[in-house]
Design a protein around this motif. Sequence first.
Motif, mmCIF file in Angstrom:
data_model
loop_
_atom_site.group_PDB
_atom_site.id
_atom_site.type_symbol
_atom_site.label_atom_id
_atom_site.label_comp_id
_atom_site.label_asym_id
_atom_site.label_seq_id
_atom_site.Cartn_x
_atom_site.Cartn_y
_atom_site.Cartn_z
ATOM 1 N N PRO A 1 0.831 -1.141 0.023
ATOM 2 C CA PRO A 1 -0.127 0.032 0.009
ATOM 3 C C PRO A 1 0.795 1.228 -0.127
ATOM 4 C CG PRO A 1 0.109 -1.009 2.076
ATOM 5 C CD PRO A 1 0.785 -2.055 1.221
ATOM 6 N N TYR A 2 0.501 2.292 -0.686
ATOM 7 C CA TYR A 2 1.157 3.551 -0.717
ATOM 8 C C TYR A 2 1.044 4.185 0.671
ATOM 9 C CZ TYR A 2 1.912 4.073 -5.720
ATOM 10 O OH TYR A 2 2.158 3.647 -6.996
ATOM 11 N N HIS A 3 0.202 3.779 1.317
ATOM 12 C CA HIS A 3 0.167 4.407 2.691
ATOM 13 C C HIS A 3 -0.700 3.455 3.660
ATOM 14 C CE1 HIS A 3 -0.824 6.793 6.279
ATOM 15 N NE2 HIS A 3 0.040 7.850 5.619
ATOM 16 N N PRO A 4 -0.334 3.053 4.918
ATOM 17 C CA PRO A 4 -0.714 2.194 5.691
ATOM 18 C C PRO A 4 -2.177 2.384 6.341
ATOM 19 C CG PRO A 4 0.848 3.053 6.839
ATOM 20 C CD PRO A 4 1.185 3.331 5.517
ATOM 21 N N ASN A 5 -2.692 3.958 6.184
ATOM 22 C CA ASN A 5 -3.801 4.356 6.666
ATOM 23 C C ASN A 5 -4.751 4.610 5.813
ATOM 24 O OD1 ASN A 5 -2.720 3.603 9.485
ATOM 25 N ND2 ASN A 5 -2.356 5.779 9.903
ATOM 26 N N HIS A 6 -4.440 4.753 4.363
ATOM 27 C CA HIS A 6 -5.247 5.307 3.473
ATOM 28 C C HIS A 6 -5.037 4.435 2.126
ATOM 29 C CE1 HIS A 6 -5.927 9.078 5.378
ATOM 30 N NE2 HIS A 6 -4.437 9.136 5.760
ATOM 31 N N LEU A 7 -6.043 3.105 2.161
ATOM 32 C CA LEU A 7 -5.960 2.189 1.153
ATOM 33 C C LEU A 7 -6.540 2.774 -0.108
ATOM 34 C CD1 LEU A 7 -7.146 -0.813 3.108
ATOM 35 C CD2 LEU A 7 -5.030 -0.082 2.783
ATOM 36 N N ASP A 8 -6.974 3.972 -0.155
ATOM 37 C CA ASP A 8 -7.735 4.644 -1.179
ATOM 38 C C ASP A 8 -6.415 5.282 -1.927
ATOM 39 O OD1 ASP A 8 -7.510 6.312 1.171
ATOM 40 O OD2 ASP A 8 -8.288 7.998 0.129
ATOM 41 N N TYR A 9 -5.297 5.492 -1.480
ATOM 42 C CA TYR A 9 -4.173 5.779 -2.187
ATOM 43 C C TYR A 9 -3.635 4.703 -3.336
ATOM 44 C CZ TYR A 9 -3.364 9.675 1.119
ATOM 45 O OH TYR A 9 -3.263 11.038 1.590
ATOM 46 N N GLY A 10 -4.326 3.648 -3.045
ATOM 47 C CA GLY A 10 -3.707 2.528 -4.061
ATOM 48 C C GLY A 10 -2.605 1.747 -3.407
ATOM 49 N N GLU A 11 -2.057 0.880 -4.316
ATOM 50 C CA GLU A 11 -0.886 0.063 -4.014
ATOM 51 C C GLU A 11 -0.014 -0.043 -5.146
ATOM 52 O OE1 GLU A 11 -2.805 -3.419 -2.528
ATOM 53 O OE2 GLU A 11 -3.508 -4.122 -4.654
ATOM 54 N N ARG A 12 1.304 -0.745 -4.766
ATOM 55 C CA ARG A 12 2.295 -1.012 -5.637
ATOM 56 C C ARG A 12 2.186 -2.492 -5.708
ATOM 57 N NH1 ARG A 12 4.278 1.035 -0.978
ATOM 58 N NH2 ARG A 12 6.538 0.665 -1.285
ATOM 59 N N VAL A 13 2.221 -3.046 -6.946
ATOM 60 C CA VAL A 13 2.179 -4.601 -7.048
ATOM 61 C C VAL A 13 3.527 -5.053 -7.766
ATOM 62 C CG1 VAL A 13 0.783 -6.407 -7.844
ATOM 63 C CG2 VAL A 13 -0.271 -4.418 -7.182
ATOM 64 N N TYR A 14 4.122 -5.893 -7.304
ATOM 65 C CA TYR A 14 5.072 -6.569 -7.876
ATOM 66 C C TYR A 14 4.829 -8.200 -7.910
ATOM 67 C CZ TYR A 14 7.461 -2.069 -7.203
ATOM 68 O OH TYR A 14 7.783 -0.981 -7.317
ATOM 69 N N ARG A 15 5.041 -8.773 -9.310
ATOM 70 C CA ARG A 15 4.698 -10.411 -9.339
ATOM 71 C C ARG A 15 6.241 -10.871 -9.839
ATOM 72 N NH1 ARG A 15 -0.337 -9.247 -13.139
ATOM 73 N NH2 ARG A 15 -2.164 -8.593 -11.341
ATOM 74 N N PHE A 16 6.424 -11.847 -8.773
ATOM 75 C CA PHE A 16 7.396 -12.810 -9.035
ATOM 76 C C PHE A 16 7.166 -14.223 -9.521
ATOM 77 C CE2 PHE A 16 8.700 -9.305 -5.912
ATOM 78 C CZ PHE A 16 10.014 -9.142 -6.740
ATOM 79 N N ARG A 17 7.868 -14.738 -10.564
ATOM 80 C CA ARG A 17 7.685 -16.110 -10.840
ATOM 81 C C ARG A 17 8.317 -17.189 -9.967
ATOM 82 N NH1 ARG A 17 7.941 -15.999 -17.517
ATOM 83 N NH2 ARG A 17 6.006 -14.610 -17.798
ATOM 84 N N GLU A 18 7.706 -18.325 -9.890
ATOM 85 C CA GLU A 18 8.526 -19.496 -9.097
ATOM 86 C C GLU A 18 9.930 -19.520 -9.642
ATOM 87 O OE1 GLU A 18 7.796 -24.210 -7.758
ATOM 88 O OE2 GLU A 18 6.539 -22.773 -9.016
ATOM 89 N N GLY A 19 10.784 -19.778 -8.627
ATOM 90 C CA GLY A 19 12.137 -19.801 -9.181
ATOM 91 C C GLY A 19 13.142 -18.883 -8.507
ATOM 92 N N GLU A 20 14.122 -18.205 -9.388
ATOM 93 C CA GLU A 20 15.044 -17.154 -8.998
ATOM 94 C C GLU A 20 14.523 -15.792 -9.167
ATOM 95 O OE1 GLU A 20 19.268 -17.552 -10.488
ATOM 96 O OE2 GLU A 20 18.521 -15.691 -11.450
ATOM 97 N N HIS A 21 14.462 -15.036 -7.926
ATOM 98 C CA HIS A 21 14.142 -13.771 -7.830
ATOM 99 C C HIS A 21 15.176 -13.063 -7.725
ATOM 100 C CE1 HIS A 21 9.899 -15.235 -5.894
ATOM 101 N NE2 HIS A 21 10.112 -15.683 -7.250
ATOM 102 N N ARG A 22 15.394 -11.666 -8.321
ATOM 103 C CA ARG A 22 16.355 -10.751 -8.209
ATOM 104 C C ARG A 22 15.920 -9.330 -7.662
ATOM 105 N NH1 ARG A 22 21.161 -11.724 -11.255
ATOM 106 N NH2 ARG A 22 21.176 -13.713 -12.231
ATOM 107 N N VAL A 23 16.500 -9.021 -6.531
ATOM 108 C CA VAL A 23 16.183 -7.608 -6.217
ATOM 109 C C VAL A 23 17.403 -6.925 -5.481
ATOM 110 C CG1 VAL A 23 13.913 -8.218 -5.207
ATOM 111 C CG2 VAL A 23 15.799 -8.475 -3.700
#
Length: 562
Positions: free
Chosen positions: A431-453
Amino acid sequence: MEREVYELAYKHALKNAVEHGGKASVGAVMGKVLVERPDLKEKAKEIIPVIKKAVEDVNALPLARQKEEMENYDYSSLRKREKKGLPELPNVRGKVVTRFSPEPGGYIHLGNLRSALVSYLYAEKYGGQFILRFEDTNPAKPKLPYYDAIREDLRAVGIEWDKEVIESDRMDIYYGYARKLIESGGGYVCTCSAEEMRRKRAEKEGCIHRNNAVEENLELWDSMLEGAFGEGEAVLRLKIDPSHPNPALRDPVLFRIVTSVPHPRTGYRYHVYPLYNFACAVEDGLGVTHVLRGKEHQANGKIQRVIQRILGLATPEYVHFGRINVEDKDSSVPMGKRYIRQALREGIIEGWGDVRVPTVRSLLNRGILPETLREFIEEIGPKKSDIHVDMEHIYGINRKKLDERAKRYFFVEEPVELIVEGAPEVEARLPYHPNHLDYGERVYRFREGEHRVYISKKDLPEPGEEVRLMSLYNIRVEETGETVKARYAGDELRGKKIQWVPVIADAIDAEVLHPSGRKMLGVIEWYAQELREGDIVQLERVCFARVRSNQGEKITFYWAHR
């Protein structure tokens, strides 16, 4: 930490239960805990079970026992302080007229802003008039850019003025009052050298010209205006007392000749200029009812009263307040325009709004809100005693305001690539803000296997250590170096939390400009590309920051505070 959170929740649960017939609410207690400990907001999910346990334990007690146990806790810090506002002005009769009179020789700092805001707020309080007056009768000091800079900064903090006066436009008015002063016998033209004048003042000896006849002084005054004297050859002085205990009151100079530098607005049109005390006495005597300024002007006030009395002008009420000394451990340039000018000339800083200088422009650039500055100035008001303020106090006011509105983003300083093996398919919803869900959210999808960050070099775990990637999962580090290798270690909430930025296409480079002069270089998450200049955000676990520029491939921030 769990025990500490439990005790805090238990304290608030007792109060909430007593106020509601013996039954506390988990939601209400959670809110009180996060108000007292805002640093726990990022751990809200983790502490909910602890808070529930505290509420259950309190609700199991009889109401009488709850009241008894409340006596063991101090709730005084929870009581809201009554907002007193500004104290009443002395001797208010009719319409209140205040003024702020800066010299356009630089951008305003907190000390200047105090005088401006207090004066403005009093005019607002009494439904009066507020004047912005530029004191620019020393042609060597003002510079054209500073007139607009002062106007812009005042408007940026919500100050509007009813009338604007520029003293260099009113020279003929000052000349008229100077003639009146001479005619009354209250002023005389002195042609002593500067060295001789200093010596006589030090020895409390009267100038030989102070007994000249009025007609002779008027002739000399006309000669000054006509250009018969050069710079430093003649001045107009106020006749007070050459032996006064205060050297500043020993026949002070009111007008001098300046031919070596043109005025930035009027060029060489004039060469006889009033000093501060004369122009100020005349302007204030023409309708200002209350002057609010620093106590360093108390001696000036005595001179100005004499001038006003001789000229038959009104004398305003003078309210003198103490100095404000701001301690800022972050800033690398001291408060004071001479220090800032020097840093500018030496190329140490980029300008008056540079993040390293303590000007109002810099504070606004960094993300200190106008309402924060207003609240701070209202809080200290026109106190007579000197005030020592740590910038942390201002940051604290600002933090409360920003915490409720600023979007959150992950920023990683000095990034190191982390490769996680054996990770399941996962979708991170942040969430962009823990108390304001109306702000929206950032979504990141990772496939099974190797993840890079990316993770920060300062968060680098040791081999064998287990940590949690915030809002993602746990990892166990296997190998460190230029690249860190780790293995998925489950999703149970445990271990030290570290933030991360996904390696998605080209990561967005970011830098944070710190008031100390340090540049924090790193990467910021992909969704930050939506940010615009002027946006204020929270870089999680780092600081609040304001966007200086977004160039697509790189975003530059000003550090505000933690």
